[in-house]
Write a protein that holds these residues in place. Structure first.
Motif, PDB file in Angstrom:
ATOM      1  N   TYR A 274      11.718   0.689  -9.270  1.00  0.00           N
ATOM      2  CA  TYR A 274      10.703   1.565  -8.695  1.00  0.00           C
ATOM      3  C   TYR A 274      10.757   1.608  -7.172  1.00  0.00           C
ATOM      4  CZ  TYR A 274       6.146   3.715  -7.905  1.00  0.00           C
ATOM      5  OH  TYR A 274       5.129   4.550  -7.508  1.00  0.00           O
ATOM      6  N   ASP A 275      11.105   0.523  -6.517  1.00  0.00           N
ATOM      7  CA  ASP A 275      11.187   0.570  -5.052  1.00  0.00           C
ATOM      8  C   ASP A 275      12.299   1.512  -4.604  1.00  0.00           C
ATOM      9  OD1 ASP A 275      13.128  -1.165  -6.054  1.00  0.00           O
ATOM     10  OD2 ASP A 275      13.027  -2.537  -4.345  1.00  0.00           O
ATOM     11  N   THR A 397       8.238   0.376   0.827  1.00  0.00           N
ATOM     12  CA  THR A 397       8.809  -0.414  -0.270  1.00  0.00           C
ATOM     13  C   THR A 397       9.055  -1.870   0.090  1.00  0.00           C
ATOM     14  OG1 THR A 397      11.056   0.278   0.358  1.00  0.00           O
ATOM     15  CG2 THR A 397       9.909   1.620  -1.269  1.00  0.00           C
ATOM     16  N   SER A 405       2.819  -1.647  -5.300  1.00  0.00           N
ATOM     17  CA  SER A 405       2.931  -2.242  -6.634  1.00  0.00           C
ATOM     18  C   SER A 405       1.613  -2.169  -7.386  1.00  0.00           C
ATOM     19  CB  SER A 405       3.400  -3.701  -6.527  1.00  0.00           C
ATOM     20  OG  SER A 405       2.557  -4.449  -5.654  1.00  0.00           O
ATOM     21  N   ARG A 406       0.494  -2.396  -6.703  1.00  0.00           N
ATOM     22  CA  ARG A 406      -0.810  -2.301  -7.379  1.00  0.00           C
ATOM     23  C   ARG A 406      -1.074  -0.884  -7.883  1.00  0.00           C
ATOM     24  NH1 ARG A 406      -2.471  -5.795  -2.989  1.00  0.00           N
ATOM     25  NH2 ARG A 406      -3.327  -7.796  -3.742  1.00  0.00           N
ATOM     26  N   ALA A 442       0.799  -6.844 -10.498  1.00  0.00           N
ATOM     27  CA  ALA A 442       1.529  -6.256  -9.377  1.00  0.00           C
ATOM     28  C   ALA A 442       2.607  -7.196  -8.858  1.00  0.00           C
ATOM     29  CB  ALA A 442       0.564  -5.884  -8.258  1.00  0.00           C
ATOM     30  N   GLN A 443       2.280  -8.469  -8.716  1.00  0.00           N
ATOM     31  CA  GLN A 443       3.269  -9.431  -8.231  1.00  0.00           C
ATOM     32  C   GLN A 443       4.361  -9.685  -9.259  1.00  0.00           C
ATOM     33  OE1 GLN A 443       2.991  -9.174  -5.023  1.00  0.00           O
ATOM     34  NE2 GLN A 443       3.462 -11.346  -4.820  1.00  0.00           N
ATOM     35  N   PHE A 445       5.428  -7.460 -11.339  1.00  0.00           N
ATOM     36  CA  PHE A 445       6.231  -6.246 -11.227  1.00  0.00           C
ATOM     37  C   PHE A 445       7.267  -6.403 -10.118  1.00  0.00           C
ATOM     38  CE2 PHE A 445       6.017  -1.588  -9.643  1.00  0.00           C
ATOM     39  CZ  PHE A 445       7.052  -1.194 -10.455  1.00  0.00           C
ATOM     40  N   VAL A 446       6.840  -6.897  -8.961  1.00  0.00           N
ATOM     41  CA  VAL A 446       7.747  -7.098  -7.834  1.00  0.00           C
ATOM     42  C   VAL A 446       8.761  -8.200  -8.149  1.00  0.00           C
ATOM     43  CG1 VAL A 446       7.903  -7.788  -5.405  1.00  0.00           C
ATOM     44  CG2 VAL A 446       6.039  -6.294  -6.166  1.00  0.00           C
ATOM     45  N   TYR A 450      10.850  -4.692  -9.550  1.00  0.00           N
ATOM     46  CA  TYR A 450      10.198  -3.387  -9.719  1.00  0.00           C
ATOM     47  C   TYR A 450      10.682  -2.700 -11.000  1.00  0.00           C
ATOM     48  CZ  TYR A 450       8.675  -3.865  -4.838  1.00  0.00           C
ATOM     49  OH  TYR A 450       8.109  -4.303  -3.667  1.00  0.00           O
ATOM     50  N   THR A 455       7.240  -4.196 -16.931  1.00  0.00           N
ATOM     51  CA  THR A 455       5.780  -4.177 -16.820  1.00  0.00           C
ATOM     52  C   THR A 455       5.153  -3.447 -18.000  1.00  0.00           C
ATOM     53  OG1 THR A 455       5.885  -4.290 -14.411  1.00  0.00           O
ATOM     54  CG2 THR A 455       3.844  -3.467 -15.368  1.00  0.00           C
TER      55      THR A 455
END
Length: 820
Positions: A274-275, A397, A405-406, A442-443, A445-446, A450, A455
């Motif tokens: 995603y980033d 990003t 991310s949130r 969110a974290q 996910f990172v 990403y 997720t």
């Protein structure tokens, strides 16, 4: 002052007058008396300021130079001097303005006027020296959900999924005992629609329900997410809405708008991190430029809709959960964003610095180029646009941008469970109903690079997702407590795809032409070499106008599981299978897909085509191209049996239309072999090398998907937007237009009419047809009462009209249209 500017200023709640007034003794006597008790700033004054003053004079705003961010700024006053005199409310300008004694300058100008009790409280507060709670400020609110945070995982009791460990704490705090998860049928239908957008086929559903494996739900989620093309085609709907991507409409006519269809499809199919996905949209690569290009509107347009400003609005909304639309015209009245913030970001996308327009009026000022969250870093004041775009993409990003991310995981939670952890999903300044859960997701996910599918799997395998659905009703936005997923409606595209899978009546061809990956080409690519054919070897350059007739005999050792034909004809065609009209097309520039399966049988079959060439004043080429993919997997065997056929010289052709020419028992006396004109890339037709693979890959799961086709009246009525603006959530309330389209609309009526004929051909027994349709449509067998009612419509030997009525009754069921 022009009307636009006047309208803008009219919404201010409190502004200082042109000059301070002096109250006469009679006016002072007419003022509401000061309150007689000690004033509590927090409970009495703060609510008045928040309700009537902050919009124009707080959060850094200073209409008329007057600001109430702090006690000091309030005492400083505005353009006309101090606004309050400590110890003397009768001589304080603010009291004159709110009292209503001067009818031309009564404040607030719009909205509810202050009551005598509120004026009395403010008078007493000033008389008592304006005591101010130092912990209270009406200044700019620090950004929420911006910095990354990694909350510790709660202790596990029975839950394995981390999301459920947070929710155990949440449920305990709210004294909630969550119910048991839904049954297998409900779960499977829910997760099929959420991942690939299709109803579970009856055989796959029964296999899942009959499995006794303890991890079967997790395995199903993984399996569905791995169906790359079905996944990509479903999620095209979500991202087309967010990124304003469509296949025709405003802007495409004059080149002021570009598609990102191929780039987006590839990104989804390959699960692009995603980033990188975001970075390539902000700092475009080849194919992704259309998102940041925006729409070049024809005719007069407000300055707040310049393409550069559109891009600033869209980037902020989609990726950061920020609404800059109001702040693109003036300092926002609904949040804390300033006009300079919007122009500062728009400058990144502009070839030259932009002059600020306030309420569409030039100010002669320019805002410095900046990102809306300077806490994340500064953008270079470079004249090199490419450098600015690269810097912005890097800034958004970077790992310290927790808002990116949130925002994304919140959108996924809302997509799967009907309501976000933060609502509205485009206002990430709000607090989540479970901040720890949001921050952990969110974290995570990172931490997983990403990875969107990772997720998704986290959420879809959680007990939270598997809880019984709840009808939130009016509790959607007030006093919300999570009890389970919200009852959701199918999207317009899911509804249309469901109709296609149930009736065999789908779209003839996709409007979004996307190239598939190499694995798809290998799996669905041609096994035989098809040729362009006609009745004349010179037809590739010059053919007679009118129709020719073609027949192809076919022997099948067994009934196929899939039988689709891709047909291209210059100019038009009608195709028959064993005497039944199976499909047609009248656009030589694109392939049409025809479902052959309903009319095929083991043994001998007859394929017949009427091919038509339109008159033309110049040389007029003609040709027919057919590739039929016919596959079966014999019971108990892994390898499928290939029974494909193609257009070639084995077809017989004639120019005369004879009664019964399309029927199997017709004797094609004196018909001659077709002339082969060439293979796939012969002028005037161009078939890309992967066209066959693309079309058949689309047919393998759900046919030509609605997400890849321009909107029709049914999908428009069901909420598909025109995508001229970013749409992050579609309205869910039923509308009059939907009721009219579902009851009297031509699109649905045509699907049901043709679908009834298909189903009767496949199931000439009424009871069998009814049971089979229920199993495919709602994932269960009909009850005895439903069977009885259906029999009154369908009968033992079904009629087309009766089956149409039956189909309509079933697809109108809430059980069909809703996701429970």
């Amino acid at each position: 002052m022009n009307r636009t500017l006047a309208a803008c200023f009219a919404v201010c709640l409190l502004v200082a007058p042109a000059s301070p007034g002096v109250l006469t003794p009679e006016q002072v006597k007419a003022l509401p008396p000061p309150a007689s008790h000690p004033i509590n700033f927090k409970t009495e004054i703060k609510p008045i300021f928040e309700a009537s003053c902050v919009t124009c004079h707080g959060r850094g705003r200073s209409r008329g130079g007057f600001q109430i961010d702090s006690r000091q700024s309030l005492l400083k006053g505005g353009d006309t001097g101090p606004s309050a005199v400590p110890g003397n409310s009768a001589d304080s300008l603010i009291i004159e303005l709110i009292s209503g004694l001067n009818t031309e300058e009564v404040m607030p100008k719009k909205g509810k006027k202050l009551t005598p009790q509120e004026v009395g409280a403010l008078r007493a507060w000033i008389d008592q020296g304006l005591p101010w709670d130092p912990q209270i400020t009406f200044g700019p609110i620090p950004p929420q959900n911006l910095e990354p945070r990694s909350p510790a995982l709660p202790v596990a009791h029975h839950e394995i999924n981390p999301a459920d460990r947070f929710l155990d704490v949440y449920f305990e705090r709210h004294h909630i005992k969550p119910p048991h998860p839904v049954d297998d049928r409900t779960f499977a239908r829910r997760v099929y629609l959420d991942t690939i957008g299709l109803l579970p086929p009856a055989d796959e559903l029964e296999a899942f329900v009959g499995s006794h494996k303890s991890d079967k739900r997790t395995a199903l989620v993984k399996s569905l997410l791995s169906r790359e093309d079905a996944y990509a085609q479903n999620w095209m709907t979500f991202w087309n809405d967010l990124l304003r991507n469509d296949y025709k409409g405003t802007g495409f006519i004059d080149g002021g708008r570009e598609q990102i269809t191929q780039w987006l499809y590839t990104a989804l199919r390959t699960n692009m991190p995603y980033d990188r996905f975001v970075a390539e949209l902000i700092n475009p690569t080849k194919g992704s430029e259309g998102f940041s290009k925006g729409i070049v509107w024809r005719g007069f347009v407000n300055a707040s809709q310049m393409p550069q400003m559109q891009t600033a609005q869209n980037v902020s909304q989609v990726f950061m959960g920020v609404n800059l639309k109001c702040a693109s015209c003036h300092d926002s009245f609904i949040n804390d964003w300033q006009l300079s913030d919007a122009y500062g970001l728009a400058n990144v996308f502009s070839d030259h610095p932009l002059e600020i327009y306030r309420c569409d009026q030039p100010t002669g000022q320019q805002a410095p180029t900046k990102f809306i969250f300077p806490q994340l870093g500064d953008l270079p004041a470079s004249t090199n646009k490419q450098q600015r775009l690269q810097s912005l993409a890097t800034l958004i990003t970077c790992p310290k941008d927790g808002r990116l991310s949130r925002t994304m995981v919140n959108r996924l939670w809302a997509k799967f469970l009907g309501r976000g952890l933060v609502e509205p999903v485009d206002d990430m300044q709000q607090t989540a109903w479970d901040p720890d859960l949001l921050d952990w997701l969110a974290q995570d996910f990172v931490a997983h690079g990403y990875d969107l599918k990772e997720t998704m799997e986290r959420i879809l395998t959680s007990r939270a997702y598997q809880l019984p659905a709840v009808d939130l009703g009016e509790r959607q936005n007030t006093n919300y407590v999570f009890l389970g997923p919200d009852v959701r409606r199918m999207t317009a595209e899911q509804f249309r795809d469901a109709l296609a899978s149930l009736t065999g009546v789908g779209y003839a061809a996709a409007d979004a032409q996307v190239d598939m990956g190499e694995s798809v080409k290998q799996k669905f690519g041609p096994k035989l070499k098809a040729m362009w054919i006609w009745n004349d070897p010179g037809a590739a350059t010059n053919a007679k106008a009118g129709s020719i007739y073609l027949r192809k005999s076919l022997r099948l050792p067994l009934l196929p599981d899939q039988a689709d034909a891709m047909v291209v004809c210059d100019n038009a065609f009608e195709l028959f299978v064993n005497g039944h009209r199976a499909g047609s097309g009248a656009d030589y520039s694109k392939p049409f897909m025809v479902d052959l399966k309903p009319w095929l049988q083991p043994g001998d079959n007859m394929i017949a085509v009427e091919a038509m060439n339109a008159p033309s004043p110049t040389q007029n080429p003609a040709g027919l191209y057919v590739y039929a993919r016919i596959r079966a997997r014999p019971h108990g065997k892994e390898k499928e049996q290939v029974m494909d056929f193609v257009s070639d010289e084995s077809w017989l052709t004639d120019e005369k239309q004879t009664d019964g020419w399309e029927k199997p028992d017709f004797v094609a006396q004196d018909w001659r072999p077709a002339s082969e004109l060439g293979a796939g890339s012969m002028a005037p037709w161009r078939l890309p090398g992967d066209t066959i693979a693309r079309e058949f890959a689309g047919r393998s799961e759900g046919g030509v998907r609605a997400a890849l086709v321009v909107a029709d009246p049914l999908t428009v009525a069901l909420g598909r937007p025109n995508r001229e603006q970013v749409v992050t959530t579609r309205p869910t309330d039923a509308t009059t237009l939907q009721a009219l389209e579902l009851t009297n609309g031509k699109t649905l009526a045509t699907v049901l009419h043709n679908g009834a004929a298909n189903l009767i051909q496949q199931s000439p027994s009424g009871p069998i047809l009814v049971r089979s349709f229920y199993e495919e449509a709602v994932g269960r067998r009909p009850t005895s009462q439903e069977l009885k009612l259906a029999k009154t419509l369908v009968g033992d030997k079904p009629t087309r009209e009766g089956v149409e009525d039956f189909l309509w009754a079933v697809v109108m069921l809430p059980e069909f249209q809703l996701i429970y």
